[in-house]
Design a protein around this motif. Sequence first.
Motif, PDB file in Angstrom:
ATOM      1  N   THR A  76    -113.058 -35.796 -30.575  1.00  0.00           N
ATOM      2  CA  THR A  76    -113.315 -34.998 -31.775  1.00  0.00           C
ATOM      3  C   THR A  76    -114.767 -35.121 -32.232  1.00  0.00           C
ATOM      4  OG1 THR A  76    -111.023 -35.130 -32.511  1.00  0.00           O
ATOM      5  CG2 THR A  76    -112.671 -34.695 -34.201  1.00  0.00           C
TER       6      THR A  76
ATOM      7  N   LEU B 174    -110.129 -40.869 -36.889  1.00  0.00           N
ATOM      8  CA  LEU B 174    -110.758 -39.576 -37.176  1.00  0.00           C
ATOM      9  C   LEU B 174    -111.881 -39.706 -38.211  1.00  0.00           C
ATOM     10  CD1 LEU B 174    -107.882 -36.918 -37.161  1.00  0.00           C
ATOM     11  CD2 LEU B 174    -109.743 -37.200 -35.530  1.00  0.00           C
ATOM     12  N   PRO B 175    -111.691 -40.481 -39.300  1.00  0.00           N
ATOM     13  CA  PRO B 175    -112.819 -40.637 -40.234  1.00  0.00           C
ATOM     14  C   PRO B 175    -114.071 -41.215 -39.570  1.00  0.00           C
ATOM     15  CG  PRO B 175    -110.794 -41.348 -41.285  1.00  0.00           C
ATOM     16  CD  PRO B 175    -110.463 -41.103 -39.843  1.00  0.00           C
TER      17      PRO B 175
ATOM     18  N   HIS C 264    -110.869 -27.720 -36.819  1.00  0.00           N
ATOM     19  CA  HIS C 264    -110.314 -28.955 -36.262  1.00  0.00           C
ATOM     20  C   HIS C 264    -109.512 -28.563 -35.033  1.00  0.00           C
ATOM     21  CE1 HIS C 264    -107.669 -32.825 -36.865  1.00  0.00           C
ATOM     22  NE2 HIS C 264    -108.388 -32.862 -35.752  1.00  0.00           N
TER      23      HIS C 264
ATOM     24  N   MET D 120    -107.347 -36.172 -41.564  1.00  0.00           N
ATOM     25  CA  MET D 120    -107.984 -37.399 -41.066  1.00  0.00           C
ATOM     26  C   MET D 120    -107.428 -38.652 -41.742  1.00  0.00           C
ATOM     27  SD  MET D 120    -111.808 -37.432 -42.727  1.00  0.00           S
ATOM     28  CE  MET D 120    -112.189 -35.701 -42.801  1.00  0.00           C
TER      29      MET D 120
END
Length: 786
Positions: free
Chosen positions: A335, A413-414, A328, A374
């Motif tokens: 991302t 993020l998910p 990460h 996340m």
Amino acid sequence: MQLPCTCFPKVLLLAAAVHTLTLGILDEDSLNWDDAECGQGSCSGHELHLLQKRGDLLHEIRVDGLRKDVIKGISYGPSPLTVAGAVDREDFSGDDSKPMWSGRGDLEVMKALGANTVRLYGNDPDMEHDDFLNYAHFVGLRVIPGNGDAAFQGCLDKGDYNCRAGVKEAYYKNLKKGFLDGNRSYHPSISHVIVVNEPELKLPNLEHPRSFVKAIATAIDGMLDAEAQARVVGPKPNLTVTFSFAACGQCPKFKNIPALGQMWTLRDALLNPEVYDITPSHDLGQFFRNRFTYGFNTGNPSEEIESLFLRHYEKEFPSTSIFVGEYHNPGNPNTQKDLEHMIAMSEASSVFLGISFFEFQNRYDIGNHLVWGMFDPQDRAENNLHLEITYGSRTYQVPCLAPVFDASVQKSLPEQVSAAYGGPGLDAKHLCQPDPDKVHVSDHGFNQMLGLKNSTAMGQFIERVVEHMGGFVPDGVPEDFAFINSHPYASYRNLETLLSAHPDWARWDLQAACVVDQSSLKSEVGNTIGYVCGLGHVDCSQVPIECKEKVWDTASWVFGTHFREIAYLKDGPLRPLEECNWHGVAKFERESSWAQRDLKTSCIVPLGAPDAQKVFVSPYGFNMVWLRQSKDEMSKFLKRAVEHMGGEPGAYIPSKFVQSQLSENASFRGLSQDLARHPTWAHWSSTAACVPNPEATAAVVGNTIGVVCSKGVFDCGQIPAACKDSTWNTAAFVFGSYYKVLASRNSTHLDPLQDCAFKGAAFFAGTTKQKGFDLKEECVVSVKSG
């Protein structure tokens, strides 16, 4: 590709594997798995990597471009805490954590994100793990468990780094408590087992590579012993070691390449154990060739991985598989693309198996773990889950999961992980919305509010930000202010800048102080005290005796004193959200808040009103003094301004002049112009010079010498040898010569308060003032000297 005849059985088996994989009907009867393992000798140099069968999945196959099943993992170490604290649990894959991994649906969440693997931490060999492994297998996830640090404690305490016995004992328990099924075969969900995580940072450190590779090799030997004792049958998972991404300067080879030095040294120890004082019970060389996979953890962006590491690794280890156990890059501008690039590299590589995203959720029980997850764990007043979890004597409510929002791409993020991993996405029933009254007052919390796209919630959050800046909001944040800061391109930094101007809709307390946040982990507070003391702005040997009894009082005195000192070392607004925070260990509070806490008031150091004797003689310093509307304070500031203009103030400054500088139209520029006329109530030196400010540090003055020389106004190659004996004499010559050149070019527009200031590193001093600075006379260059 031509292979020697000894490889034909493997080629045939591989062809069978390809055929059955294509049909989707791979079964154990179709392959002789003992023969299928890549062995010693002539086969090992070829790109033949058929390793293990796991249930109905075939892993780590690579022959001339054959597509492999890339690891798309998620590193899982949840904690039920929603504020900083300690929890009596490191292993969250046991039965007592079922309300999280099953009840809350964590494993289903991972599967919905497109993950096919879950990586675990903190193994406790006394806990049962079969339920977790069964459930992961049911959901469709492979599992990468590993040994906990406790298995290595004995050899670490003895200092011999022979970890065989402790690891054997722990791993045998793991085999009996879920890693093996009733037939003594490995559980079908287990794809790899981590021998140890980042061993070079704790067994004992990077400076001792022979020690940490001995610890690893003997640990592997102990795990093989445990398998023999348990009489394991059938295919066995590859063992792996996840190294850090640090370079090993003491390793024999690859000293400057991250992780590769450790990997080379470990292979050397496994192939030549006697050289490392290792007497194994098993053939570790054969183990390495047949059952070993390397791993490493990194936070570097994907575009750096290939050049920094992967191309070097593939050259040195062309037939040994590897994966990233923690991946990460927080703050990456995209991302999703970063993860997609890592997956693409894995698909293109003959040895790179994939990645495990670090990590599932942010953690409040481990320092500096609030930027990796996340999800944020969050309390809810209306806890729809009604789930509880008990560790030891404490019971916790299972928090809900709030997706972490990434403002740079306006996606959570998910969402980005799901897009990169190819998952169907999440059902909202698994999640909760970030709560403006509970998210951290930080850049992260601000971004969580941006994700809501709700100015009312942003207004609630801003009220808490004001409180962390020493103020409070009596009548709510104005709607237009909250709306502006809810714009997709708003930033926490800009919010802080706006609030630093102390808008009149809030109240601001001059007795606000930087104090410890008592919800922090004591270990983190202790570490931060040491760090702040090391910065050198506060003499920590002077901590009052009464403030040494409790770490909270010590921290408050150190933090408060440090913050007050740095307030006068910068020419600009204070930034308490940055300068009184230290990863959430401290916060800036108004008096009515810190007075109610269980802290000794004598250990709290309020910032107080700006001190006219300490603020910079600058526009900002002038404004700070002007805001106080005090004749006494303005008089003190004006005396210093006269001294910075090459003058010496008389016994007093006329009251009328002082009052004029407190008027509504007063400004620092106007003050400079007034003093440039050399009023008669002060004495003005004809031999004034630009000299270093003795109130500045030597480091600041030294850096400023470089800045002035780089301007090209004065040739710094002409500094006399006599002026090179100290930073102060060098600076006197450089600053004075620079100012003299400027004066010769345009003396009428020269302003000493601007042109001889250099952010507080210098000032234009008269003859009397110069004599008190211990400067060599030949190094002082006055405007009128020859």
